[in-house]
Design a protein around this motif. Structure first.
Motif, PDB file in Angstrom:
ATOM      1  N   GLU A  94       1.678 -21.038  13.730  1.00  0.00           N
ATOM      2  CA  GLU A  94       1.068 -22.342  13.470  1.00  0.00           C
ATOM      3  C   GLU A  94      -0.293 -22.223  12.793  1.00  0.00           C
ATOM      4  OE1 GLU A  94       1.988 -21.010  16.272  1.00  0.00           O
ATOM      5  OE2 GLU A  94       0.914 -21.730  18.046  1.00  0.00           O
ATOM      6  N   ALA A  95      -0.889 -21.053  12.850  1.00  0.00           N
ATOM      7  CA  ALA A  95      -2.107 -20.798  12.082  1.00  0.00           C
ATOM      8  C   ALA A  95      -2.083 -19.317  11.756  1.00  0.00           C
ATOM      9  CB  ALA A  95      -3.349 -21.156  12.883  1.00  0.00           C
ATOM     10  N   ALA A  96      -1.213 -18.968  10.837  1.00  0.00           N
ATOM     11  CA  ALA A  96      -0.931 -17.555  10.594  1.00  0.00           C
ATOM     12  C   ALA A  96      -2.106 -16.877   9.914  1.00  0.00           C
ATOM     13  CB  ALA A  96       0.326 -17.424   9.745  1.00  0.00           C
ATOM     14  N   ALA A  97      -2.600 -15.830  10.541  1.00  0.00           N
ATOM     15  CA  ALA A  97      -3.729 -15.081   9.988  1.00  0.00           C
ATOM     16  C   ALA A  97      -3.389 -14.554   8.602  1.00  0.00           C
ATOM     17  CB  ALA A  97      -4.097 -13.937  10.928  1.00  0.00           C
ATOM     18  N   ASN A  98      -2.107 -14.282   8.380  1.00  0.00           N
ATOM     19  CA  ASN A  98      -1.735 -13.686   7.102  1.00  0.00           C
ATOM     20  C   ASN A  98      -1.652 -14.685   5.950  1.00  0.00           C
ATOM     21  OD1 ASN A  98      -1.784 -10.923   7.606  1.00  0.00           O
ATOM     22  ND2 ASN A  98       0.135 -11.074   8.765  1.00  0.00           N
ATOM     23  N   VAL A  99      -1.980 -15.954   6.222  1.00  0.00           N
ATOM     24  CA  VAL A  99      -2.223 -16.874   5.116  1.00  0.00           C
ATOM     25  C   VAL A  99      -3.483 -16.415   4.370  1.00  0.00           C
ATOM     26  CG1 VAL A  99      -2.977 -19.242   4.616  1.00  0.00           C
ATOM     27  CG2 VAL A  99      -1.083 -18.846   6.192  1.00  0.00           C
ATOM     28  N   LEU A 100      -4.393 -15.797   5.135  1.00  0.00           N
ATOM     29  CA  LEU A 100      -5.719 -15.480   4.616  1.00  0.00           C
ATOM     30  C   LEU A 100      -5.843 -14.079   4.033  1.00  0.00           C
ATOM     31  CD1 LEU A 100      -7.635 -16.837   7.747  1.00  0.00           C
ATOM     32  CD2 LEU A 100      -7.262 -18.060   5.600  1.00  0.00           C
ATOM     33  N   THR A 101      -5.067 -13.134   4.585  1.00  0.00           N
ATOM     34  CA  THR A 101      -5.338 -11.718   4.320  1.00  0.00           C
ATOM     35  C   THR A 101      -5.089 -11.314   2.868  1.00  0.00           C
ATOM     36  OG1 THR A 101      -3.147 -11.350   5.221  1.00  0.00           O
ATOM     37  CG2 THR A 101      -5.006 -10.829   6.654  1.00  0.00           C
ATOM     38  N   ASN A 102      -5.707 -10.201   2.523  1.00  0.00           N
ATOM     39  CA  ASN A 102      -5.682  -9.712   1.154  1.00  0.00           C
ATOM     40  C   ASN A 102      -4.542  -8.704   0.981  1.00  0.00           C
ATOM     41  OD1 ASN A 102      -6.286  -8.799  -1.380  1.00  0.00           O
ATOM     42  ND2 ASN A 102      -8.329  -8.016  -0.878  1.00  0.00           N
ATOM     43  N   PRO A 103      -3.636  -8.915   0.017  1.00  0.00           N
ATOM     44  CA  PRO A 103      -2.523  -7.967  -0.161  1.00  0.00           C
ATOM     45  C   PRO A 103      -2.920  -6.671  -0.857  1.00  0.00           C
ATOM     46  CG  PRO A 103      -2.331  -9.748  -1.744  1.00  0.00           C
ATOM     47  CD  PRO A 103      -3.529 -10.070  -0.890  1.00  0.00           C
ATOM     48  N   ALA A 104      -4.191  -6.455  -1.122  1.00  0.00           N
ATOM     49  CA  ALA A 104      -4.602  -5.181  -1.721  1.00  0.00           C
ATOM     50  C   ALA A 104      -4.167  -4.043  -0.802  1.00  0.00           C
ATOM     51  CB  ALA A 104      -6.118  -5.147  -1.886  1.00  0.00           C
ATOM     52  N   THR A 105      -3.692  -2.926  -1.395  1.00  0.00           N
ATOM     53  CA  THR A 105      -3.138  -1.855  -0.556  1.00  0.00           C
ATOM     54  C   THR A 105      -3.800  -0.518  -0.826  1.00  0.00           C
ATOM     55  OG1 THR A 105      -1.441  -1.421  -2.192  1.00  0.00           O
ATOM     56  CG2 THR A 105      -0.850  -2.905  -0.403  1.00  0.00           C
ATOM     57  N   ASP A 106      -3.594   0.378   0.125  1.00  0.00           N
ATOM     58  CA  ASP A 106      -4.013   1.758  -0.035  1.00  0.00           C
ATOM     59  C   ASP A 106      -3.160   2.389  -1.146  1.00  0.00           C
ATOM     60  OD1 ASP A 106      -5.279   4.272   1.677  1.00  0.00           O
ATOM     61  OD2 ASP A 106      -3.396   4.753   0.675  1.00  0.00           O
ATOM     62  N   PRO A 107      -3.785   3.081  -2.092  1.00  0.00           N
ATOM     63  CA  PRO A 107      -3.008   3.609  -3.215  1.00  0.00           C
ATOM     64  C   PRO A 107      -2.012   4.687  -2.813  1.00  0.00           C
ATOM     65  CG  PRO A 107      -5.300   4.354  -3.300  1.00  0.00           C
ATOM     66  CD  PRO A 107      -5.221   3.334  -2.223  1.00  0.00           C
ATOM     67  N   VAL A 108      -2.252   5.405  -1.730  1.00  0.00           N
ATOM     68  CA  VAL A 108      -1.352   6.496  -1.348  1.00  0.00           C
ATOM     69  C   VAL A 108      -0.173   5.982  -0.538  1.00  0.00           C
ATOM     70  CG1 VAL A 108      -1.130   8.699  -0.147  1.00  0.00           C
ATOM     71  CG2 VAL A 108      -3.250   8.141  -1.362  1.00  0.00           C
ATOM     72  N   CYS A 109      -0.442   5.225   0.526  1.00  0.00           N
ATOM     73  CA  CYS A 109       0.672   4.878   1.414  1.00  0.00           C
ATOM     74  C   CYS A 109       0.982   3.396   1.415  1.00  0.00           C
ATOM     75  CB  CYS A 109       0.423   5.401   2.824  1.00  0.00           C
ATOM     76  SG  CYS A 109      -0.799   4.463   3.691  1.00  0.00           S
ATOM     77  N   SER A 110       0.308   2.602   0.559  1.00  0.00           N
ATOM     78  CA  SER A 110       0.707   1.214   0.378  1.00  0.00           C
ATOM     79  C   SER A 110       0.452   0.313   1.576  1.00  0.00           C
ATOM     80  CB  SER A 110       2.202   1.134   0.089  1.00  0.00           C
ATOM     81  OG  SER A 110       2.458   0.949  -1.211  1.00  0.00           O
ATOM     82  N   ILE A 111      -0.367   0.730   2.509  1.00  0.00           N
ATOM     83  CA  ILE A 111      -0.634  -0.145   3.647  1.00  0.00           C
ATOM     84  C   ILE A 111      -1.611  -1.233   3.204  1.00  0.00           C
ATOM     85  CG2 ILE A 111      -2.591   1.196   4.546  1.00  0.00           C
ATOM     86  CD1 ILE A 111      -1.492   0.626   7.355  1.00  0.00           C
ATOM     87  N   PRO A 112      -1.366  -2.487   3.568  1.00  0.00           N
ATOM     88  CA  PRO A 112      -2.287  -3.547   3.139  1.00  0.00           C
ATOM     89  C   PRO A 112      -3.578  -3.544   3.954  1.00  0.00           C
ATOM     90  CG  PRO A 112      -0.106  -4.413   3.676  1.00  0.00           C
ATOM     91  CD  PRO A 112      -0.177  -3.026   4.222  1.00  0.00           C
ATOM     92  N   GLU A 113      -4.603  -4.156   3.368  1.00  0.00           N
ATOM     93  CA  GLU A 113      -5.919  -4.164   4.004  1.00  0.00           C
ATOM     94  C   GLU A 113      -6.035  -5.345   4.976  1.00  0.00           C
ATOM     95  OE1 GLU A 113      -9.804  -2.241   2.831  1.00  0.00           O
ATOM     96  OE2 GLU A 113      -9.580  -3.879   1.437  1.00  0.00           O
ATOM     97  N   PHE A 114      -5.389  -5.223   6.135  1.00  0.00           N
ATOM     98  CA  PHE A 114      -5.430  -6.305   7.119  1.00  0.00           C
ATOM     99  C   PHE A 114      -6.780  -6.387   7.835  1.00  0.00           C
ATOM    100  CE2 PHE A 114      -0.778  -5.481   7.170  1.00  0.00           C
ATOM    101  CZ  PHE A 114      -0.352  -6.746   6.840  1.00  0.00           C
ATOM    102  N   LYS A 115      -7.557  -5.313   7.773  1.00  0.00           N
ATOM    103  CA  LYS A 115      -8.766  -5.280   8.590  1.00  0.00           C
ATOM    104  C   LYS A 115      -9.999  -5.819   7.888  1.00  0.00           C
ATOM    105  CE  LYS A 115      -6.825  -3.519  12.243  1.00  0.00           C
ATOM    106  NZ  LYS A 115      -5.947  -4.484  12.908  1.00  0.00           N
TER     107      LYS A 115
END
Lengths: 346, 537
Positions: free
Chosen positions: B507-528
């Motif tokens: 109902e208020a999804a944090a991932n509406v806000l987060t940045n999809p930029a990722t780590d170049p090696v393992c592709s993990i998104p920058e949730f923090k």
């Protein structure tokens, strides 16, 4: 190592072992209510009294360290009479509720009353009455069944490090409660429920779901975080009615709120029960045959038109190893692409 | 995981849960352990009661801080600078393990040079942690006999997540804290079988057992066992899949038991991409937010309805057993896959779940010694190559799989999106104790919903005062990608200039806000780390 004699048997145990642990190590049974092997000794219930040569009065074996040359007697008419008296005193202030108690058949007090053949009680008089029920959704606290063994207090402090409850008041008014007798408001790990020897602490969700009869126990592994705690699912009919954990496992029998109380989703009415296919923008029920034919047909279409790399699969960190293995085998071997991933990287 | 695999040749928790209680120092960085891994949290508390020292590095005043001897409150995204300055002090004080470095590692000299600029003063300037505390941390870790490092997504969910992991590995390598009991580098895995899903090759570049898809000999081995032709082209990561949909090269997706709409960054973009697919198949136990977008939804069995194994965070393969029957016509995932495979003319029927497990053992020797019978009571930790092998409690005893451990010089680089005048706050997302992940399971459990009913944003009390926001008040949190309305939890728990939102709540999804930029090696998104603004409502 220390050598001592218990009931005429010579035993050797490591330094620092208590008399109770020494006896149990060699399968000599001493009854207890407040003792728990993973908690510090309390000496509160007085059931573990033993006689030691050279000491004039019986002592609590759970708090007495074994010493070289000690001669211990764990059972005698005098000791058994003392134990029976202790039990009668506890039971004189305990509701006769076994018929409807969640823990009947799995209750240390009931078991001891059975072994000591206590039906009538020499003691009678005022009883502690509590009418207050707190509103938390996880843990039922029936304080009239509390025997003040203190295991819940110790586990909350010594294992969980939370100390949400403690003894309050003194004498007949003693009780275990959160600060200022407020409602329980803690991490709800339920460690206290796991160590309670009576029906004083139970899971709210357990109520009238089934006790011991016809309940199957199935050992499995928790489906929440990566700790991998061992769970024992208690199943009646086709429903998981309770979750516990055995003490001889990786997690030593301790669980968290999700592992212990977060199982109702299994039987949720919202579970998906039929395959669904989107028709005119709406998901409609279909048979498995139709649904899988449809999926296979559409996947083949995409593959024929755009090649296998136009298809991708996301697997699940929630599924088993075997399912994950088969999933990537399907995507790689059958579809023909390495486009397979899961959210491990998240 | 890619980071650890590069350094050591294997990516997993190096040591074990039972060893935690014998650490004499625990360095917990970027892990809210008591909430996300409660039982590991208990082992840490046990170590603490036995006299271990505890260093917690976290911008939030997490529950573990209560037990900490030292709390390093770094700014989000500055872990490399923090770790490098700790290592700088370790070298300055001569606390490195020269013998271990000479015997077991490569590239130390060039690595040593890379630390020169990271004085405690520089560390303080970048991280906000007072230099005295950086020095104290270095002395505590450097002088400990059995120090264990524990981290989770606070380290990895960054555009420089792999570099964070390198920095942690460097610290353990230079002090010789690997290949020994109660030490090591220990990433705590967040989901019951993340370890297993990775082990089983559900990654675009590796077959089961970390065997690369682009190595011809490996490919041939799998082709022989499976009797098929395989592709040697490395596939797409989950984040790349979404991009591939947008650029038109990916047309169909089959999603088994995941809910990327809620769990992936930039929810608006995820939904838009999934809607563009020609075919989306979702197999799950509930109608998730992702399933709602699907063309076909297949009802699956829950963990209580199937047999098999999970592998926990310490590489322990444990049994899962069927306790109840699935509701309605829901089927086990393996049965669905096998049936689908048959429609493609490929037989994937096995007479038991263990037959699948045995096939895995033939292809990946590390589990060859494990049988269902052996793990009927307690699991076994891989590597376990033969039936008489006891399993491996801790890794790298007497060496690393790739020969030597490698130092990787890393330098501090800021997160992809840092606060500015328009979006002045840093948002970190994560979990809380009661809910789990996207809430597919926990939010169907009424008792849990009662105590953790909805979304909130944790704000620092001084920040709240500045914005005239009171505890419990509704606020609007916006980023460049979207905005949500949530109530504010005002306390001293989060650092000034930072807010925290749990990602469980649709109902208020944090991932509406987060940045999809990722780590170049393992592709993990920058949730923090992403930049947001807060408006009082």
């Amino acid at each position: 190592m220390i050598k001592l004699m218990i009931d005429g048997k010579t035993l050797s145990v490591p330094d620092g072992t208590t008399v109770l642990d020494a006896a149990r190590r060699f399968h000599i049974n001493i009854p207890t209510l407040c003792h728990h092997p993973k908690l510090t000794p309390f000496g509160g219930c007085r059931l573990c009294l033993v006689e030691i040569k050279g000491i004039p009065r019986p002592v609590t074996s759970c708090t007495t360290p074994a010493a070289e040359g000690m001669e211990v007697t764990t059972t005698s008419p005098n000791l058994e009479s003392l134990r029976k008296t202790v039990l009668e005193l506890i039971l004189s202030d305990h509701p006769n509720d076994c018929m409807i108690c969640e823990r009947a058949g799995d209750c240390t007090l009931q078991e001891l009353a059975y072994f000591y053949g206590i039906r009538k009680n020499r003691f009678s008089g005022e009883r502690r009455t509590y009418s207050k029920r707190d509103g938390n959704p996880f843990i039922e606290r029936d304080m009239e069944k509390c025997i003040l063994c203190g295991r819940c207090v110790k586990v909350c402090d010594e294992v969980e490090g939370v100390a949400a409850i403690d003894f309050a008041y003194r004498g007949f008014k003693s009780k275990i409660c959160p600060p200022y007798e407020k409602d329980l408001n803690c991490e709800f790990c339920g460690q206290c429920v796991a160590v309670c020897p009576t029906g004083a602490l139970t899971g709210k969700a357990w109520k009238q779901r089934g006790r011991q009869k016809d309940v199957r126990e199935v050992d499995t592994t928790c489906a929440y975080c990566g700790c991998g705690c061992s769970l024992t699912l208690h199943v009646q009919g086709n429903e998981v009615i309770r979750v516990t954990s055995r003490e001889d496992t990786l997690n030593e029998g301790w669980l968290c709120v999700k592992g212990r109380f977060g199982y109702n989703f299994i039987n949720s009415p919202e579970r998906l029960k039929k395959p669904l296919i989107r028709k005119d923008g709406k998901l409609e029920e279909a048979s498995w045959e139709t649904a899988l034919d449809y999926v296979a047909g559409r996947l083949k279409d995409v593959r024929d038109k755009y090649g296998p790399n136009a298809i991708a699969g996301l697997s699940s960190a929630r599924c088993t190893n075997e399912e994950n293995y088969l999933f990537q085998k399907f995507i790689r071997g059958v579809i023909g692409t390495n486009n397979v991933d899961h959210c491990a990287r998240y | 995981m890619a980071g650890l695999a590069t350094v050591f040749g294997s990516g997993a928790m190096t040591n074990s849960m039972p060893e935690i209680e014998n650490n004499d120092l625990l360095f917990v960085i970027g892990s809210n352990t008591t909430e996300t891994h409660p039982i590991i949290g208990l082992k840490m508390k046990k170590a603490f009661r036995k006299g271990a020292k505890l260093i917690v590095a976290d911008p939030r005043k997490i529950d573990l801080v209560r037990f900490a001897d030292l709390w390093l409150r770094q700014r989000p995204g500055t872990d490399v600078a923090l770790l490098n300055s700790i290592m700088h002090v370790i070298l300055r004080e001569g606390l490195e393990d020269t013998e271990f470095i000479n015997t077991w590692t490569d590239d130390f000299e060039s690595f040593r040079g890379s630390l020169a600029e990271f004085t405690p003063e520089t560390g303080e300037r970048i991280t906000g942690v007072p230099k005295e505390k950086i020095i104290q941390a270095a002395l505590l870790y450097g002088n400990a006999e059995r120090p264990g490092i524990y981290y989770t997504m606070g380290i990895t969910q960054h555009t420089h997540g792999t570099e964070n992991v390198y920095a942690i590995a460097n610290l353990a390598l230079m002090t010789g804290n690997l290949g020994k009991e109660s030490t090591g580098v220990n990433p705590l895995r967040g989901q019951n079988n993340v370890q297993g899903a990775t082990d089983m090759g559900c990654t675009p570049n590796m077959y089961p057992g970390y065997q690369r898809v682009d190595v011809p000999a490996v490919k041939e081995k799998f082709e022989r066992e499976w009797n098929v032709r395989l592709s040697e082209k490395v596939g797409l990561t989950a984040t790349e899949m979404l991009q591939a949909i947008t650029n038109g090269s990916l047309k169909a997706m089959y999603i088994m038991g995941e809910n990327p709409v809620l769990s992936d960054p930039d929810m608006g973009h995820t939904i838009k991409a999934l809607k563009e697919l020609d075919l989306l198949v979702v197999q799950d136990i509930f109608m998730t937010e992702t399933a709602e977008l699907a063309d076909v939804v297949l009802p699956a069995a829950s963990f209580a309805e199937k047999d098999g194994t999970f592998t926990n965070t310490e590489r322990r393969v444990q049994r899962v057993r069927r306790a109840v029957n699935s509701p309605g016509e829901a089927k086990r995932d393996s049965a669905i896959i096998a049936e689908l495979s048959r429609l493609f003319g490929y037989d994937m029927t096995y007479h038991s779940d263990e037959a699948v497990f045995r096939e895995i053992g033939r292809l990946w020797p590390a589990t060859a010694g494990i049988s269902y019978r052996r793990i009927r009571k307690i699991g076994v930790q891989w590597p376990c190559p033969t039936p008489d092998h006891p399993g491996t409690q801790y890794l790298f005893k007497g060496g690393f799989p790739r020969g030597k451990g490698r130092f990787t010089a890393v330098s501090y680089r800021p997160s992809a999106e840092v606060p500015d005048n328009e979006y002045p706050y840093i948002l970190s997302t994560g979990r809380q104790l009661f809910q789990y992940h996207t809430g597919t399971m926990t939010r169907k459990t009424s008792a849990i919903e009662t105590v953790a009913p909805g979304p909130y944003v944790e704000m620092n009390d001084e920040d709240a005062q500045g914005l005239a926001v009171e505890d419990g008040q509704k606020v609007r949190v916006s980023s460049r990608r979207g905005s949500i309305e949530v109530s504010a939890h005002v306390s001293e728990k989060t650092l000034r200039g930072m807010v925290f939102i749990p990602f469980h709540f649709k109902e208020a999804a944090a991932n509406v806000l987060t940045n999809p930029a990722t780590d170049p090696v393992c592709s993990i998104p920058e949730f923090k780390v992403c930049a947001v603004k807060i408006e009082s409502l």
